[in-house]
Motif scaffolding. Structure first.
Motif, PDB file in Angstrom:
ATOM      1  N   ASP A 165       0.843  -1.173  -0.047  1.00 30.80           N
ATOM      2  CA  ASP A 165      -0.094  -0.018   0.000  1.00 30.80           C
ATOM      3  C   ASP A 165       1.011   1.289   0.120  1.00 30.80           C
ATOM      4  OD1 ASP A 165      -2.461   1.445   0.038  1.00 30.80           O
ATOM      5  OD2 ASP A 165      -1.888   2.091   2.329  1.00 30.80           O
ATOM      6  N   ALA A 166       0.558   2.131  -1.283  1.00 30.94           N
ATOM      7  CA  ALA A 166       1.526   3.212  -1.316  1.00 30.94           C
ATOM      8  C   ALA A 166       3.169   3.197  -0.940  1.00 30.94           C
ATOM      9  CB  ALA A 166       1.027   4.535  -0.278  1.00 30.94           C
ATOM     10  N   LEU A 196      -7.255  -0.857   9.228  1.00 35.06           N
ATOM     11  CA  LEU A 196      -8.117  -1.852   8.294  1.00 35.06           C
ATOM     12  C   LEU A 196      -8.456  -1.371   7.245  1.00 35.06           C
ATOM     13  CD1 LEU A 196      -9.400  -4.736   8.627  1.00 35.06           C
ATOM     14  CD2 LEU A 196     -11.642  -3.632   9.562  1.00 35.06           C
ATOM     15  N   ALA A 197      -8.867  -0.045   6.886  1.00 35.61           N
ATOM     16  CA  ALA A 197      -9.045   0.342   5.575  1.00 35.61           C
ATOM     17  C   ALA A 197      -8.105   0.305   4.743  1.00 35.61           C
ATOM     18  CB  ALA A 197      -9.493   1.941   5.814  1.00 35.61           C
ATOM     19  N   ARG A 198      -6.778   0.499   5.371  1.00 36.68           N
ATOM     20  CA  ARG A 198      -5.597   0.199   4.545  1.00 36.68           C
ATOM     21  C   ARG A 198      -5.396  -1.058   3.990  1.00 36.68           C
ATOM     22  NH1 ARG A 198       0.562   2.035   6.109  1.00 36.68           N
ATOM     23  NH2 ARG A 198       1.349   2.282   4.179  1.00 36.68           N
ATOM     24  N   THR A 231      -5.446  -4.897  -0.653  1.00 31.49           N
ATOM     25  CA  THR A 231      -5.988  -6.460  -0.886  1.00 31.49           C
ATOM     26  C   THR A 231      -5.888  -6.605  -2.475  1.00 31.49           C
ATOM     27  OG1 THR A 231      -6.741  -6.888   1.171  1.00 31.49           O
ATOM     28  CG2 THR A 231      -7.485  -8.197  -0.714  1.00 31.49           C
ATOM     29  N   PRO A 232      -6.456  -5.522  -3.266  1.00 30.55           N
ATOM     30  CA  PRO A 232      -6.644  -5.768  -4.591  1.00 30.55           C
ATOM     31  C   PRO A 232      -5.223  -6.002  -5.426  1.00 30.55           C
ATOM     32  CG  PRO A 232      -8.312  -4.103  -3.935  1.00 30.55           C
ATOM     33  CD  PRO A 232      -7.378  -4.495  -2.941  1.00 30.55           C
ATOM     34  N   THR A 233      -4.399  -5.512  -4.634  1.00 29.34           N
ATOM     35  CA  THR A 233      -2.894  -5.512  -5.374  1.00 29.34           C
ATOM     36  C   THR A 233      -2.571  -7.107  -5.420  1.00 29.34           C
ATOM     37  OG1 THR A 233      -1.660  -5.242  -3.335  1.00 29.34           O
ATOM     38  CG2 THR A 233      -1.873  -3.360  -4.593  1.00 29.34           C
ATOM     39  N   LEU A 234      -2.967  -7.876  -4.352  1.00 29.22           N
ATOM     40  CA  LEU A 234      -2.821  -9.398  -4.265  1.00 29.22           C
ATOM     41  C   LEU A 234      -3.808 -10.027  -4.926  1.00 29.22           C
ATOM     42  CD1 LEU A 234      -0.916 -11.324  -2.993  1.00 29.22           C
ATOM     43  CD2 LEU A 234      -2.626 -11.385  -1.018  1.00 29.22           C
TER      44      LEU A 234
END
Length: 89
Positions: free
Chosen positions: A13-14, A51-53, A58-61
């Motif tokens: 993430d980022a 949790l929002a992070r 998750t879509p990257t996986l």
């Protein structure tokens, strides 16, 4: 029914690596779960942001699969982020 689950899942993430406590595949979505000792982690802003992070990363996986996110508290109660679903284990 859980079709597949993996614990301590690394997500990007980022440009940073974050680790969700559990990522499960359900019939309709992937669900990132964050285990917390607080009775109501959904009421703690820092926990909600974390949790929002996980949900964002998750879509990257998993690609285009629908993604949901939920807390599991020490009381074994669960609360889904932004979904409002609650359960008691």
């Amino acid at each position: 029914m859980v079709a597949e689950a993996g614990g301590e899942v690394a997500l990007a993430d980022a440009g940073e690596v974050v680790r969700a406590d559990l990522l499960a595949r359900l019939a309709d979505a992937r669900v990132g779960l964050d285990c917390k000792l607080e009775h109501r982690p959904d009421e703690v802003q820092a926990d909600r942001a974390q949790l929002a992070r996980y949900r964002r990363a998750t879509p990257t996986l998993v690609g285009d699969e629908p993604v949901r996110a939920a807390f599991i508290a020490a009381s074994r109660a669960g609360v889904e982020l932004n979904g409002g679903a609650q359960w008691h284990g």
